[in-house]
Design an enzyme around this catalytic site. Structure first.
Site, mmCIF file in Angstrom:
data_model
loop_
_atom_site.group_PDB
_atom_site.id
_atom_site.type_symbol
_atom_site.label_atom_id
_atom_site.label_comp_id
_atom_site.label_asym_id
_atom_site.label_seq_id
_atom_site.Cartn_x
_atom_site.Cartn_y
_atom_site.Cartn_z
ATOM 1 N N HIS A 184 7.254 1.732 11.306
ATOM 2 C CA HIS A 184 6.989 0.467 10.602
ATOM 3 C C HIS A 184 7.044 0.680 9.092
ATOM 4 C CE1 HIS A 184 3.096 2.416 10.390
ATOM 5 N NE2 HIS A 184 2.837 1.648 9.341
ATOM 6 N N HIS A 202 8.859 1.969 2.516
ATOM 7 C CA HIS A 202 9.465 3.107 3.199
ATOM 8 C C HIS A 202 9.005 3.095 4.654
ATOM 9 C CE1 HIS A 202 5.417 4.484 2.388
ATOM 10 N NE2 HIS A 202 5.574 5.272 3.432
#
Length: 184
Positions: free
Chosen positions: A125, A43
């Site tokens: 990220h 995620h």
């Protein structure tokens, strides 16, 4: 004492993208490079909330529901390693304005609600590997995934039987001014 949950807001990855990233990671990083994050746990965190009471969770969810944010396309075309946190990550060279705005709104609301927010700038990220204590070779540029982001979710992080699981609790749709929330 009321129970709290460890929560964060994040962008979910489409299942097909998860699979492609896991395959790419296996092809490009040796098994000893670090501990791979499970495909279902991949995620992009927008705002980490920490341990949150049920009351604060409801307030944060209500605030998230008031965000009117257009959808955007996320391009995953960058990778790197943070030696201090022992993480190998996948990210974006040029974060879309919508991503930065959404993360900034959620982080600001979290801070106003008393959730500690790191003073470090937001670096979008996806964590690929944990416990990467040694420098690893990052694949050369040329990898690329893109997908439309039209929802974001509130996740709970639970550590059970030696494993961490991230479970979406609630989702919100981007791109419309009529806010809606889908409890999971």
């Amino acid at each position: 004492m009321p129970e709290s949950k460890r929560l964060f807001f994040a962008i979910e990855l489409p299942t097909t993208i998860q699979r492609q990233i896991v395959r790419w990671r296996a092809d490009n990083f040796a098994p000893e490079a670090g501990r791979p994050v499970a495909a279902a746990n991949l995620h992009l965190t927008l705002a980490f909330l920490g341990d949150v009471s049920a009351e604060k969770q409801r307030a944060l969810a209500a605030m998230a529901g008031r965000i009117a944010q257009p959808e955007f396309t996320l391009q995953l075309d960058d990778a790197g390693q943070w030696l201090r946190s022992r993480v190998v990550w996948l990210g974006t060279r040029q974060p879309p304005r919508g991503l930065l705005q959404l993360a900034n709104m959620l982080r600001a609301q979290a801070a106003r609600s008393g959730c500690y927010q790191s003073p470090q700038p937001f670096h979008p990220h996806i964590t690929l590997l944990r416990d990467a204590g040694q420098a690893v070779a990052i694949p050369p540029p040329g990898f690329h995934w893109a997908f439309p982001v039209n929802t974001f979710a509130l996740y709970e992080s639970v550590f059970v039987q030696g494993r961490t699981r991230y479970t979406p609790l609630q989702r919100w749709t981007l791109g419309n001014t009529e806010r809606n929330s889908d409890e999971v």
